[in-house]
Design a protein around this motif. Structure first.
Motif, PDB file in Angstrom:
ATOM      1  N   ALA A 148      18.046  69.812  24.171  1.00 27.76           N
ATOM      2  CA  ALA A 148      19.323  69.083  23.234  1.00 27.76           C
ATOM      3  C   ALA A 148      19.486  67.948  24.232  1.00 27.76           C
ATOM      4  CB  ALA A 148      20.365  70.302  23.284  1.00 27.76           C
ATOM      5  N   GLY A 166      20.671  54.958  18.349  1.00 31.69           N
ATOM      6  CA  GLY A 166      20.812  56.437  18.223  1.00 31.69           C
ATOM      7  C   GLY A 166      22.033  56.791  17.702  1.00 31.69           C
ATOM      8  N   THR A 167      22.357  58.061  17.698  1.00 35.78           N
ATOM      9  CA  THR A 167      23.460  58.783  17.179  1.00 35.78           C
ATOM     10  C   THR A 167      24.890  58.133  17.534  1.00 35.78           C
ATOM     11  OG1 THR A 167      22.365  60.971  17.160  1.00 35.78           O
ATOM     12  CG2 THR A 167      24.678  60.960  16.567  1.00 35.78           C
ATOM     13  N   SER A 168      25.071  57.725  18.929  1.00 37.16           N
ATOM     14  CA  SER A 168      26.234  57.406  19.248  1.00 37.16           C
ATOM     15  C   SER A 168      26.480  56.026  18.456  1.00 37.16           C
ATOM     16  CB  SER A 168      26.147  57.026  20.636  1.00 37.16           C
ATOM     17  OG  SER A 168      26.043  58.318  21.356  1.00 37.16           O
ATOM     18  N   SER A 184      30.654  61.311  21.143  1.00 35.95           N
ATOM     19  CA  SER A 184      30.125  60.478  20.395  1.00 35.95           C
ATOM     20  C   SER A 184      30.759  60.605  18.782  1.00 35.95           C
ATOM     21  CB  SER A 184      28.690  60.453  20.412  1.00 35.95           C
ATOM     22  OG  SER A 184      28.001  59.928  21.713  1.00 35.95           O
ATOM     23  N   VAL A 211      25.222  70.641  13.831  1.00 30.12           N
ATOM     24  CA  VAL A 211      24.876  71.641  14.786  1.00 30.12           C
ATOM     25  C   VAL A 211      25.655  71.199  16.011  1.00 30.12           C
ATOM     26  CG1 VAL A 211      22.981  72.674  16.145  1.00 30.12           C
ATOM     27  CG2 VAL A 211      22.764  72.203  13.777  1.00 30.12           C
ATOM     28  N   ASP A 222      27.547  64.398  12.113  1.00 33.29           N
ATOM     29  CA  ASP A 222      26.810  63.995  13.400  1.00 33.29           C
ATOM     30  C   ASP A 222      25.448  64.828  13.330  1.00 33.29           C
ATOM     31  OD1 ASP A 222      25.664  64.121  15.807  1.00 33.29           O
ATOM     32  OD2 ASP A 222      27.796  64.330  16.867  1.00 33.29           O
ATOM     33  N   ALA A 256      22.890  64.619  15.279  1.00 33.11           N
ATOM     34  CA  ALA A 256      21.971  64.688  16.657  1.00 33.11           C
ATOM     35  C   ALA A 256      21.394  65.841  16.954  1.00 33.11           C
ATOM     36  CB  ALA A 256      22.997  64.242  17.816  1.00 33.11           C
ATOM     37  N   GLN A 257      22.027  67.083  16.443  1.00 33.72           N
ATOM     38  CA  GLN A 257      21.259  68.534  16.851  1.00 33.72           C
ATOM     39  C   GLN A 257      20.889  68.952  15.632  1.00 33.72           C
ATOM     40  OE1 GLN A 257      20.611  69.084  19.916  1.00 33.72           O
ATOM     41  NE2 GLN A 257      22.077  67.697  21.096  1.00 33.72           N
ATOM     42  N   SER A 280      19.364  60.764  16.430  1.00 28.38           N
ATOM     43  CA  SER A 280      18.779  59.972  17.437  1.00 28.38           C
ATOM     44  C   SER A 280      17.282  60.548  17.479  1.00 28.38           C
ATOM     45  CB  SER A 280      19.219  60.443  18.825  1.00 28.38           C
ATOM     46  OG  SER A 280      20.520  60.147  18.868  1.00 28.38           O
ATOM     47  N   HIS A 313      15.274  60.300  20.172  1.00 27.52           N
ATOM     48  CA  HIS A 313      14.763  61.068  21.258  1.00 27.52           C
ATOM     49  C   HIS A 313      14.637  62.396  21.499  1.00 27.52           C
ATOM     50  CE1 HIS A 313      18.504  61.641  23.651  1.00 27.52           C
ATOM     51  NE2 HIS A 313      19.014  60.666  22.730  1.00 27.52           N
ATOM     52  N   LYS A 314      15.689  62.952  20.381  1.00 24.00           N
ATOM     53  CA  LYS A 314      15.773  64.604  20.591  1.00 24.00           C
ATOM     54  C   LYS A 314      14.920  65.131  19.501  1.00 24.00           C
ATOM     55  CE  LYS A 314      20.872  64.285  21.422  1.00 24.00           C
ATOM     56  NZ  LYS A 314      21.019  64.249  22.731  1.00 24.00           N
ATOM     57  N   HIS A 354      28.643  69.009  28.826  1.00 23.88           N
ATOM     58  CA  HIS A 354      27.540  68.575  27.803  1.00 23.88           C
ATOM     59  C   HIS A 354      28.210  67.511  26.804  1.00 23.88           C
ATOM     60  CE1 HIS A 354      25.709  72.014  29.411  1.00 23.88           C
ATOM     61  NE2 HIS A 354      26.558  72.757  29.050  1.00 23.88           N
ATOM     62  N   CYS A 355      28.806  66.864  27.426  1.00 20.83           N
ATOM     63  CA  CYS A 355      29.662  65.509  26.779  1.00 20.83           C
ATOM     64  C   CYS A 355      30.604  66.269  25.647  1.00 20.83           C
ATOM     65  CB  CYS A 355      28.887  64.579  26.259  1.00 20.83           C
ATOM     66  SG  CYS A 355      27.876  63.545  27.497  1.00 20.83           S
TER      67      CYS A 355
HETATM   68  N1  C6P Z   1      23.797  65.186  23.317  1.00 21.46           N
HETATM   69  C1  C6P Z   1      23.468  66.642  25.121  1.00 21.46           C
HETATM   70  O1  C6P Z   1      22.812  66.944  26.265  1.00 21.46           O
HETATM   71  P1  C6P Z   1      22.852  59.845  21.714  1.00 21.46           P
HETATM   72  O2  C6P Z   1      23.006  60.101  23.069  1.00 21.46           O
HETATM   73  O3  C6P Z   1      23.741  58.724  20.896  1.00 21.46           O
HETATM   74  O4  C6P Z   1      21.368  60.158  21.328  1.00 21.46           O
HETATM   75  O5  C6P Z   1      23.558  61.305  21.138  1.00 21.46           O
HETATM   76  C2  C6P Z   1      24.955  61.500  21.119  1.00 21.46           C
HETATM   77  C3  C6P Z   1      25.045  62.989  20.656  1.00 21.46           C
HETATM   78  C4  C6P Z   1      25.750  63.035  19.673  1.00 21.46           C
HETATM   79  N2  C6P Z   1      26.231  64.007  18.920  1.00 21.46           N
HETATM   80  C5  C6P Z   1      25.756  65.048  19.511  1.00 21.46           C
HETATM   81  C6  C6P Z   1      25.747  66.679  18.648  1.00 21.46           C
HETATM   82  C7  C6P Z   1      24.932  65.282  20.623  1.00 21.46           C
HETATM   83  O6  C6P Z   1      24.305  66.356  21.221  1.00 21.46           O
HETATM   84  C8  C6P Z   1      24.513  64.049  21.165  1.00 21.46           C
HETATM   85  C9  C6P Z   1      23.596  63.979  22.572  1.00 21.46           C
HETATM   86  C10 C6P Z   1      22.960  65.217  24.405  1.00 21.46           C
HETATM   87  O7  C6P Z   1      24.128  67.601  24.495  1.00 21.46           O
HETATM   88  C11 C6P Z   1      23.224  64.189  25.583  1.00 21.46           C
HETATM   89  S1  C6P Z   1      24.925  64.094  26.246  1.00 21.46           S
END
Ligand code: C6P
Length: 434
Positions: free
Chosen positions: A54, A117-119, A149, A197, A225, A227-228, A248, A250-251, A390-391
């Motif tokens: 993740a 990326g997503t952010s 983010s 997600v 969002d 990202a997941q 993003s 990279h995920k 986990h932010c």
């Molecule tokens: N979550 C985690 O370990 P970036 O960093 O821009 O690629 O993605 C940000 C982001 C935004 N929304 C969700 C739901 C995310 O999970 C993430 C990134 C990683 O959960 C790194 S904090």
């Protein structure tokens, strides 16, 4: 900690039924594993088990090769030169955009804006939609499930424009409280922005159902969002009913520093630019400038061309495996982990109990231990997980915690690895609590 690279002796678990469940994996695990050489190594003599997907996924050879081939043969700047390499680089960059847009079932290729990326994608939406549509007293609806983010950019907008930020709460089993969402969305709502997600719970949100709810009650812009979501589930942006989808690379087996924002063309066209610079202008005068067409209006400066190539290669790879198969495979691994971990004394798992309602994210705590200590002892066994908030601080707050230990699966993980996680956690519990 010393790390050495050597062939793993672990056998893959192709088509193995998951003990105690009806779920089995449709993936050819052995073939998938061969594409990820990084996983074929040992940490302190133990085969590495990478369960921090993740945070960021590993990259298959195909993606690494595509990026390297681009740099070895085709690199120049894009949209600027008339020479052969500039033509090739532009073609690589723009055909990658087309590939990724098609993958998402976008109505039109220019609906795909490349971002870091997503952010960055979410900051872009918050800034530009905010400027075009959100004024004093207007409301923005987000949730307590947000990654920062998808929270801080809206907080900044609310402060800037005098808007009000409203939060949808979470149920005890880690779902969005849809009754509360229905109460919150109304005539004053200008934006609803939610995760596809959850990175901190694994919950898959019913994004289509939410779209219907939002449309019935407001003319708000609906942002997801992703990202997941994009790395783990088939995504058809038109079917989700959203207006913007951020994700993003990279995920999802792609490069870092690269991602995208899909947006409805009419909205992208009405929005002001995000950043100024080269590439995003049509004409510059002394006192003002005019903007390039969408999506170039949002892509100031020399872009990440190799990143775009890598994104397209990642999409080719994931489509080759099949996102439905990826999701089923992750459900099988998650079932194993949920079943095994629920037998560990004092362990509490966050998120929906039903593996069909979550992506391969398994956050947990053990009463009387720290999440960081657990992760450190797992690392000593070669198992990589993440510990912390986990932010997503509002998520851990909601469940009365400050941190969780989080295992997160992807297509190349195996049932044996899920079992090693369970064994590793049991061992960590014994070390920490006796
Ligand atoms: N979550 C985690 O370990 P970036 O960093 O821009 O690629 O993605 C940000 C982001 C935004 N929304 C969700 C739901 C995310 O999970 C993430 C990134 C990683 O959960 C790194 S904090």
């Amino acid at each position: 900690m010393a790390t050495s690279i050597s062939a793993s002796t672990e056998q893959p678990a192709t088509e193995r039924a998951v003990p105690g469940t009806e779920i089995s994996s449709p993936l050819d695990e052995a073939a998938v594993r061969r594409d990820f050489p990084i996983l074929d190594q040992r940490v302190d003599g133990k085969p590495i088990v990478y369960l921090d997907n993740a945070a960021s996924s590993q990259k298959p050879r195909q993606v690494i090769d595509a990026i390297s081939a681009y740099y070895l043969r085709d690199h120049a700047n894009v949209h600027r030169g008339v020479h052969e390499l500039a033509r090739r680089a532009t073609e690589a960059y723009e055909s990658s955009r087309e590939r990724v847009a098609r993958w998402l079932n976008a109505a039109d290729t220019p609906e795909l804006v490349w971002t870091r990326g997503t952010s960055e994608a979410l900051n872009l939406v918050a800034f530009c939609v905010g400027q075009a549509r959100v004024g004093h007293g207007d409301e923005i609806v987000i949730s307590e499930m947000e990654h920062h983010s998808n929270l801080v950019p809206w907080q900044l907008l609310a402060e800037r424009n005098g808007a009000r930020l409203r939060y949808v709460g979470l149920t005890e089993d880690g779902h969005l409280d849809l009754d509360q969402l229905a109460e919150l969305v109304g005539a004053r709502t200008r934006v609803v922005s939610l995760p596809h997600v959850s990175n901190a719970l694994g919950t898959i949100n019913p994004v289509r159902e939410i779209s219907a709810l939002v449309r019935e009650r407001s003319d708000a812009v609906y942002v997801l969002d992703g990202a997941q979501g994009a790395p783990h589930l088939p995504v058809d942006v038109q079917d989700t009913g959203c207006d913007f989808y951020a994700f993003s690379g990279h995920k999802m087996c792609g490069p870092t520093g690269m991602g995208a924002l899909w947006g409805r063309k009419s909205l992208l066209e009405e929005m002001p630019p995000y950043q100024g610079g080269g590439e995003m202008i049509e004409h510059v005068y002394h006192d003002h400038s005019t903007w390039a067409e969408v999506p170039h209006k949002f892509e100031a400066g020399t872009p990440n061309i190799a990143g775009a190539v890598g994104m397209a290669a990642a999409v080719d790879y994931l489509e080759g495996v099949g996102l439905d198969a990826v999701h089923e495979h992750e459900m099988a691994l998650t079932s194993t982990a949920l079943a095994g971990l629920s037998g560990v004394e004092g362990l509490r798992i966050l998120g929906p109990p039903n593996p069909a309602e979550r992506a391969g994210v398994v956050p947990f705590v053990i009463e009387g231990t720290s999440a960081q200590d657990l992760a450190t002892i797992l690392d000593a066994q070669g198992i990589a997980v993440r510990a912390g908030h986990h932010c997503a601080q509002l998520v851990v707050d909601r469940f009365g915690l400050t941190a969780t230990t989080r295992a997160s699966f992807y297509l190349y993980n195996t049932v044996q690895e899920a079992e090693r996680l369970v064994d590793g956690v049991e061992r960590a519990r014994r070390i920490l609590l006796g």
